[in-house]
Design a protein around this motif. Structure first.
Motif, short mmCIF file in Angstrom:
data_model
loop_
_atom_site.label_atom_id
_atom_site.label_comp_id
_atom_site.label_asym_id
_atom_site.label_seq_id
_atom_site.Cartn_x
_atom_site.Cartn_y
_atom_site.Cartn_z
N UNK A 1 -14.86 -2.74 -1.44
CA UNK A 1 -13.97 -3.39 -0.46
C UNK A 1 -12.83 -2.46 -0.06
N UNK A 2 -12.22 -1.80 -1.04
CA UNK A 2 -11.13 -0.88 -0.72
C UNK A 2 -11.64 0.30 0.10
N UNK A 3 -12.84 0.80 -0.22
CA UNK A 3 -13.42 1.91 0.53
C UNK A 3 -13.83 1.50 1.94
N UNK A 4 -13.94 0.20 2.18
CA UNK A 4 -14.25 -0.29 3.53
C UNK A 4 -12.99 -0.48 4.36
N UNK A 5 -11.88 -0.83 3.71
CA UNK A 5 -10.64 -1.13 4.42
C UNK A 5 -9.78 0.12 4.62
N UNK A 6 -9.57 0.88 3.56
CA UNK A 6 -8.65 2.02 3.63
C UNK A 6 -9.11 3.10 4.61
N UNK A 7 -10.38 3.53 4.60
CA UNK A 7 -10.79 4.58 5.55
C UNK A 7 -10.71 4.15 7.01
N UNK A 8 -10.92 2.87 7.27
CA UNK A 8 -10.80 2.38 8.65
C UNK A 8 -9.38 2.55 9.14
N UNK A 9 -8.42 2.17 8.31
CA UNK A 9 -7.02 2.32 8.69
C UNK A 9 -6.64 3.80 8.81
N UNK A 10 -7.17 4.62 7.91
CA UNK A 10 -6.88 6.06 8.00
C UNK A 10 -7.41 6.63 9.31
N UNK A 11 -8.60 6.24 9.70
CA UNK A 11 -9.14 6.71 10.97
C UNK A 11 -8.26 6.26 12.13
N UNK B 1 -12.98 -10.17 0.43
CA UNK B 1 -12.94 -9.74 -0.97
C UNK B 1 -11.51 -9.41 -1.38
N UNK B 2 -10.72 -8.87 -0.47
CA UNK B 2 -9.32 -8.61 -0.77
C UNK B 2 -8.59 -9.91 -1.10
N UNK B 3 -8.86 -10.96 -0.36
CA UNK B 3 -8.22 -12.24 -0.66
C UNK B 3 -8.67 -12.77 -2.03
N UNK B 4 -9.95 -12.57 -2.36
CA UNK B 4 -10.43 -12.99 -3.69
C UNK B 4 -9.73 -12.21 -4.79
N UNK B 5 -9.59 -10.90 -4.59
CA UNK B 5 -8.93 -10.06 -5.60
C UNK B 5 -7.47 -10.49 -5.79
N UNK C 1 -5.75 -11.96 -9.38
CA UNK C 1 -4.58 -11.46 -10.10
C UNK C 1 -3.44 -12.47 -10.11
N UNK C 2 -3.34 -13.29 -9.07
CA UNK C 2 -2.33 -14.37 -9.14
C UNK C 2 -2.65 -15.31 -10.29
N UNK D 1 -7.74 -2.07 -7.30
CA UNK D 1 -6.93 -3.29 -7.34
C UNK D 1 -5.54 -3.06 -6.75
N UNK D 2 -5.04 -1.84 -6.78
CA UNK D 2 -3.71 -1.58 -6.23
C UNK D 2 -3.66 -1.84 -4.74
N UNK D 3 -4.54 -1.19 -3.99
CA UNK D 3 -4.56 -1.38 -2.55
C UNK D 3 -5.00 -2.76 -2.15
N UNK D 4 -5.92 -3.36 -2.91
CA UNK D 4 -6.42 -4.68 -2.56
C UNK D 4 -5.38 -5.77 -2.77
N UNK D 5 -4.68 -5.73 -3.90
CA UNK D 5 -3.82 -6.85 -4.27
C UNK D 5 -2.34 -6.60 -4.01
N UNK D 6 -1.94 -5.34 -3.93
CA UNK D 6 -0.52 -5.04 -3.74
C UNK D 6 0.33 -5.25 -4.98
N UNK D 7 -0.30 -5.45 -6.14
CA UNK D 7 0.46 -5.69 -7.37
C UNK D 7 1.04 -4.39 -7.92
N UNK D 8 2.19 -4.45 -8.60
CA UNK D 8 2.78 -3.23 -9.16
C UNK D 8 2.01 -2.77 -10.38
N UNK D 9 1.96 -1.46 -10.58
CA UNK D 9 1.24 -0.87 -11.70
C UNK D 9 1.99 0.36 -12.17
N UNK D 10 2.16 0.46 -13.47
CA UNK D 10 2.81 1.62 -14.09
C UNK D 10 1.81 2.28 -15.01
N UNK D 11 1.68 3.61 -14.90
CA UNK D 11 0.86 4.38 -15.83
C UNK D 11 1.76 4.98 -16.89
#
Length: 390
Positions: A245-255, A294-298, A302-303, A344-354
């Motif tokens: 799902x992320x590979x379908x959404x992000x490259x479209x926006x990049x293009x 799928x982004x809405x499901x993801x 996480x909610x 999950x980062x791009x799909x959900x927008x939730x914060x993540x720390x490594x």
């Protein structure tokens, strides 16, 4: 000034003094070459991008915020070309050095920023994360790094890639500096600590077995801070489905972002970057519609998993940094596996720390913690607590 890590953009170094007496006085920072610095070209990792765009007259918002807080800017850092990369290799400016594992890539696309911090050339550095570009270099270089809640930080003056996923983050070698910078950028102090810990069993199973073993002591340390962990499946549909799902959404926006520049200027670009943009131009509407659902499901998942006071942990990457100079056929499956743990980062927008703290044969690998949207400061508090009991 020397650049032993090949972290900085070639040419004269952008240097600016911070405001005296600010909360970050005494700290130095660098910025990924996607951020505007007044009077300095924004290169975006591609020499033709700077030629086609005017020199900025104002600093990017977050660059100005750190200057106002007293930090000194010491330069702009190398990025994967137009931020479309995850390993840190740039055909124009080369590959920054991963000081923690010199025979391995630093991770991208915030490669130069991570390399500068890891080498001790600055205290902190700004990067971006659309599909993993803060989290992956953090894991590969053994740093603290954050992908904040999507929309939390002002992106004014930042070269975009995929706006629905773009975020600004920062690196640090120690939790104290990480938290000091976070207090300024987020506008709030670290805390409160969470009280429930979930362990993403599907993510741990997906990573190399050596990664799970190396991260186990860090998970046990998390349990001492938060409480006993409970295993949960992060992505019931499958990690690879979220990645698709992320590979379908992000490259479209990049293009859509880069199409006018490409059509007007026909820039020189690396094959891997061109291939990704072409792929983004060819994603059918049916695939985009499915990915949006799928982004809405993801997001819903996480909610459900992450009410207030709960965090989820998982490996940041499925393996340590790959060796430098590997061929495209070897690297592509690795990129795909990385996306499965970062989507999950791009799909959900939730914060993540490594969080740093584990190695495999001397190469770092990070443990990530994810919280509900807006809980960035709580994740930083966990980072401080983890370092305190090291």
């Amino acid at each position: 000034m020397t650049d032993p890590a090949n972290a900085f953009v070639p040419g004269p170094r952008a240097r600016l003094a911070g405001r005296p007496g600010g909360p970050l006085s005494g700290l130095t920072y660098a910025v990924k070459d996607l951020f505007d610095v007044a009077g300095v070209p924004t290169g975006g990792g591609n020499h033709d991008w700077a030629k086609a765009n005017p020199i900025p007259e104002r600093h990017a918002s977050v660059v100005q915020t750190l200057l106002d807080a007293g930090a000194d800017l010491i330069g702009k850092t190398i990025t994967d070309e137009v931020s479309l990369g995850i390993l840190g290799e740039n055909a124009f400016d080369g590959t920054p050095l991963n000081s923690a594992a010199p025979d391995r890539v630093p991770g991208g696309s915030s490669s130069g920023s991570a390399a500068a911090v890891a080498a001790g050339l600055c205290d902190t550095a700004l990067g971006t994360d659309t599909g993993g570009s803060m989290r992956v270099p953090s894991s590969f270089c053994g740093l603290y790094g954050i992908r904040p809640t999507h929309g939390r930080l002002d992106l004014t003056g930042l070269m975009p890639q995929a706006p629905s996923s773009d975020t600004v983050g920062w690196f640090a070698r120690d939790a104290e500096t990480f938290a000091r910078v976070g207090t300024v950028l987020l506008g709030e102090k670290p805390g409160p600590l969470p009280t429930k810990l979930l362990i993403a069993v599907d993510a741990f199973a997906f990573a190399d077995p050596e990664v799970g073993a190396a991260l186990r002591p860090m998970v046990e340390k998390l349990e001492r801070i938060v409480g006993p962990g409970r295993e949960e499946i992060m992505a019931p549909q499958g990690l690879s489905v979220w990645a698709r799902a992320q590979r379908s959404l992000q490259p479209v926006e990049a293009w859509q972002t880069f199409k006018p520049w490409i059509e007007q200027h026909n820039p020189r670009m690396a094959f891997s970057v061109v291939a990704g943009l072409i792929a983004g131009s060819q994603v059918p509407a049916s695939e985009r519609n499915w990915a949006a659902l799928m982004r809405e499901e993801a997001r819903a998942r996480l909610r459900h998993l992450l009410p207030p006071g709960t965090i989820l942990c998982l490996p940041t990457t499925p393996f340590p940094a790959p060796l430098r100079g590997l061929s495209t056929p070897v690297l592509q499956p690795m990129r795909d596996r990385i996306t499965c743990l970062c989507a999950q980062g791009g799909l959900t927008g939730s914060p993540q720390v490594s969080l740093p703290g584990a190695t495999i044969d001397g190469a770092p690998v990070g443990l990530s913690i994810i919280g509900g949207r807006g809980t960035d400061a709580s994740l930083i508090a966990v980072a401080q607590a983890m370092e305190a009991i090291a």
